[in-house]
Design an enzyme around this catalytic site. Structure first.
Site, PDB file in Angstrom:
ATOM      1  N   GLU A 108       6.003  10.316  -0.125  1.00 19.87           N
ATOM      2  CA  GLU A 108       6.504   9.938  -1.435  1.00 19.87           C
ATOM      3  C   GLU A 108       5.882  10.759  -2.537  1.00 19.87           C
ATOM      4  O   GLU A 108       4.751  11.225  -2.423  1.00 19.87           O
ATOM      5  CB  GLU A 108       6.200   8.468  -1.716  1.00 19.87           C
ATOM      6  CG  GLU A 108       7.044   7.564  -0.852  1.00 19.87           C
ATOM      7  CD  GLU A 108       6.762   6.101  -1.120  1.00 19.87           C
ATOM      8  OE1 GLU A 108       7.439   5.278  -0.512  1.00 19.87           O
ATOM      9  OE2 GLU A 108       5.869   5.801  -1.916  1.00 19.87           O
ATOM     10  N   CYS A 121       2.954  12.805  -9.452  1.00 17.73           N
ATOM     11  CA  CYS A 121       1.867  12.496  -8.520  1.00 17.73           C
ATOM     12  C   CYS A 121       2.323  12.958  -7.138  1.00 17.73           C
ATOM     13  O   CYS A 121       3.325  12.465  -6.620  1.00 17.73           O
ATOM     14  CB  CYS A 121       1.620  10.986  -8.557  1.00 17.73           C
ATOM     15  SG  CYS A 121       0.341  10.434  -7.414  1.00 17.73           S
ATOM     16  N   CYS A 128      -3.693   9.826   5.548  1.00 17.58           N
ATOM     17  CA  CYS A 128      -4.999  10.266   5.053  1.00 17.58           C
ATOM     18  C   CYS A 128      -6.053   9.862   6.073  1.00 17.58           C
ATOM     19  O   CYS A 128      -5.971   8.785   6.666  1.00 17.58           O
ATOM     20  CB  CYS A 128      -5.311   9.622   3.709  1.00 17.58           C
ATOM     21  SG  CYS A 128      -6.845  10.230   2.950  1.00 17.58           S
ATOM     22  N   CYS A 132     -10.619   4.911   3.219  1.00 19.17           N
ATOM     23  CA  CYS A 132     -11.144   4.024   2.171  1.00 19.17           C
ATOM     24  C   CYS A 132     -10.465   2.659   2.335  1.00 19.17           C
ATOM     25  O   CYS A 132      -9.238   2.573   2.371  1.00 19.17           O
ATOM     26  CB  CYS A 132     -10.868   4.605   0.790  1.00 19.17           C
ATOM     27  SG  CYS A 132     -11.584   6.256   0.573  1.00 19.17           S
ATOM     28  N   CYS A 135      -7.500   1.294   0.031  1.00 17.77           N
ATOM     29  CA  CYS A 135      -6.334   2.151  -0.164  1.00 17.77           C
ATOM     30  C   CYS A 135      -5.369   1.991   1.008  1.00 17.77           C
ATOM     31  O   CYS A 135      -5.765   2.119   2.165  1.00 17.77           O
ATOM     32  CB  CYS A 135      -6.788   3.607  -0.281  1.00 17.77           C
ATOM     33  SG  CYS A 135      -5.429   4.790  -0.294  1.00 17.77           S
ATOM     34  N   GLY A 178      -3.180  11.454   0.895  1.00 20.46           N
ATOM     35  CA  GLY A 178      -3.988  12.525   1.463  1.00 20.46           C
ATOM     36  C   GLY A 178      -5.197  12.916   0.650  1.00 20.46           C
ATOM     37  O   GLY A 178      -5.343  12.562  -0.513  1.00 20.46           O
ATOM     38  N   HIS A 237     -16.057   5.386  -7.565  1.00 19.15           N
ATOM     39  CA  HIS A 237     -15.855   3.955  -7.300  1.00 19.15           C
ATOM     40  C   HIS A 237     -17.111   3.093  -7.293  1.00 19.15           C
ATOM     41  O   HIS A 237     -17.004   1.873  -7.313  1.00 19.15           O
ATOM     42  CB  HIS A 237     -15.054   3.719  -6.015  1.00 19.15           C
ATOM     43  CG  HIS A 237     -13.695   4.369  -6.023  1.00 19.15           C
ATOM     44  ND1 HIS A 237     -12.847   4.311  -7.093  1.00 19.15           N
ATOM     45  CD2 HIS A 237     -13.053   5.117  -5.085  1.00 19.15           C
ATOM     46  CE1 HIS A 237     -11.735   4.978  -6.819  1.00 19.15           C
ATOM     47  NE2 HIS A 237     -11.831   5.490  -5.614  1.00 19.15           N
TER      48      HIS A 237
HETATM   49  N1  SAH Z   1      -7.920  11.438  -1.572  1.00 18.45           N
HETATM   50  C1  SAH Z   1      -7.895  11.621  -3.012  1.00 18.45           C
HETATM   51  C2  SAH Z   1      -6.572  11.208  -3.634  1.00 18.45           C
HETATM   52  C3  SAH Z   1      -6.338   9.742  -3.423  1.00 18.45           C
HETATM   53  S1  SAH Z   1      -5.294   8.798  -4.476  1.00 18.45           S
HETATM   54  C4  SAH Z   1      -9.010  10.824  -3.633  1.00 18.45           C
HETATM   55  O1  SAH Z   1      -9.558   9.941  -2.974  1.00 18.45           O
HETATM   56  O2  SAH Z   1      -9.354  11.071  -4.782  1.00 18.45           O
HETATM   57  C5  SAH Z   1      -5.975   8.886  -6.078  1.00 18.45           C
HETATM   58  C6  SAH Z   1      -6.875   7.737  -6.517  1.00 18.45           C
HETATM   59  O3  SAH Z   1      -6.323   6.447  -6.293  1.00 18.45           O
HETATM   60  C7  SAH Z   1      -8.221   7.766  -5.817  1.00 18.45           C
HETATM   61  O4  SAH Z   1      -9.223   7.627  -6.792  1.00 18.45           O
HETATM   62  C8  SAH Z   1      -8.147   6.539  -4.956  1.00 18.45           C
HETATM   63  O5  SAH Z   1      -9.428   6.047  -4.634  1.00 18.45           O
HETATM   64  C9  SAH Z   1      -7.361   5.597  -5.838  1.00 18.45           C
HETATM   65  N2  SAH Z   1      -6.837   4.436  -5.142  1.00 18.45           N
HETATM   66  C10 SAH Z   1      -6.451   4.342  -3.854  1.00 18.45           C
HETATM   67  N3  SAH Z   1      -6.024   3.092  -3.570  1.00 18.45           N
HETATM   68  C11 SAH Z   1      -6.140   2.370  -4.698  1.00 18.45           C
HETATM   69  C12 SAH Z   1      -5.859   1.019  -5.042  1.00 18.45           C
HETATM   70  N4  SAH Z   1      -5.386   0.180  -4.132  1.00 18.45           N
HETATM   71  N5  SAH Z   1      -6.104   0.625  -6.310  1.00 18.45           N
HETATM   72  C13 SAH Z   1      -6.595   1.491  -7.228  1.00 18.45           C
HETATM   73  N6  SAH Z   1      -6.875   2.776  -6.961  1.00 18.45           N
HETATM   74  C14 SAH Z   1      -6.655   3.217  -5.709  1.00 18.45           C
END
Ligand code: SAH
Length: 367
Positions: A108, A121, A128, A132, A135, A178, A237
């Protein structure tokens, strides 16, 4: 917290697509066309269609001799992204598009229109491997890396959409599926094509391209040395290793000190301010002491060359975690600012169509 999926760096499950025009550098395009028996100027001509007009079907490139169009299409323009559907929200300002890749994998991208700018985006990998726990993408593991052209073509599609609306795509964030720095070479090559002036690229300003990472410290340093002035976003975070080992499992490999040191190197080398992403999770990482520690650590490491982006947690289906209440969030922001670090709260576009952070494609996978 010991039952996290293991971090995966490179275990692609399915195959890369055939080579596409957008996988090639300017020189490689010339030699690829040479191999097809076409002269050098055709490479520029086709690049003007792809990068300048956002066209990806050689059959419509009427300044190419008719007999060559099919050849060019078959050799250099495999279909990379097939639109499955698009969903709109925020009164039509946000569009989430679901794409199918050549091997059936779903992907997406999310286009967000704001007054005066439009941000796309994009994804750098299918799935990925960073695991985490908050996520949704991280729960499914890594399918495979995207090719350079699969990344670039997400941008071309959105740029075409914006042009059809009489506007233009101005910003790119690698915040879809990713970990961009785990697909380093392809992502850097995609950034070059996104930012080079036409006909070599889409001409989007380097400053308006944000690469977001869990904090692969060596790759952050390498990115700093690429001579690009893109924006780096680090998903921190939490300011303490104990909790970060759980929230961002890659922290077990690269500690906060190491990540912040590499971010400082990035800021020193590029002159760019670094963004810190912080998903605020109720009773997990939203305490006053963490706000104070975060502000202090960032100020010590980066001075005024850092900005905190607070993201209210977007709870994933079945998650036990939730966003922090508004007064908690406000106090958290206040304390960071009190340490001399700027901080803003990210607006949460696309939430009701599962286009918000970490949710891309997860709902389709579950079906
Ligand atoms: N792998 C990269 C891109 C990930 S998406 C990274 O970790 O930076 C971009 C952001 O969205 C990251 O900061 C990720 O931690 C955050 N993110 C992922 N899931 C989330 C959620 N459920 N709520 C809020 N932020 C989230």
């Amino acid at each position: 917290m010991s039952d996290f999926p293991r971090i995966q760096l490179l275990t692609p499950k399915r195959g890369m697509p055939p080579t596409h025009f957008a996988d090639l550098s300017a020189e490689q395009r010339v030699s690829a066309l040479n191999e097809l028996g076409l002269p050098k100027f055709r490479a520029n001509q086709i690049a003007r269609h792809y990068y300048g007009k956002f066209e990806a079907d050689p059959l419509t490139m009427t300044d190419l001799p008719e007999a060559q169009r099919q050849l060019v299409k078959d050799s250099l323009f495999p279909t990379l992204l097939t639109r499955v559907r698009a969903v709109e929200t925020d009164n039509g300002d946000t569009t989430k598009t679901l794409w199918k890749l050549h091997d059936g994998i779903l992907l997406e991208s999310v286009l967000m229109r704001y007054p005066g700018r439009a941000t796309l985006c994009i994804s750098s990998q299918a799935g990925c491997g960073m695991a985490c726990p908050f996520c949704a993408t991280g729960q499914g593991g890594l399918d495979r890396n995207l090719s350079t052209a699969e990344i670039v073509d997400q941008v071309r599609e959105a740029a075409a959409t914006m042009r059809s609306e009489g506007s233009r795509l101005s910003n790119i964030v690698f915040m879809g599926m990713g970990e961009p720095l785990a697909n380093y070479n392809r992502v850097v090559s995609a950034v070059r094509q996104i930012t080079s002036p036409a006909p070599d690229g889409f001409g989007i300003s380097q400053r308006n391209v944000t690469v977001s990472t869990v904090g692969l410290a060596p790759q952050i340093r390498k990115l700093a040395d690429e001579g690009l002035s893109c924006t780096l976003a680090v998903s921190l975070h939490t300011p303490d290793d104990e909790l970060r080992d759980e929230l961002v499992p890659m922290n077990n490999r690269f500690s906060i000190a190491d990540v912040l040191d590499s971010a400082r190197y990035f800021a020193d080398t590029t002159g760019r301010r670094v963004s810190i992403e912080y998903a605020l999770i109720r009773d997990i990482n939203d305490q006053n002491f963490r706000a104070d520690m975060l502000g202090k650590k960032l100020h010590d490491a980066l001075g005024s060359r850092v900005h905190v982006n607070l993201i209210p947690l977007n709870p994933t289906p079945g998650s036990k975690w939730d966003a922090s209440p508004k007064p908690r969030q406000d106090e958290f922001v206040r304390r960071i600012i009190a340490q001399g670090v700027t901080c803003t709260v990210r607006d949460t576009k696309g939430q009701e169509i599962a286009a918000a952070c970490g949710q891309l494609a997860a709902d389709e996978k579950a079906v």
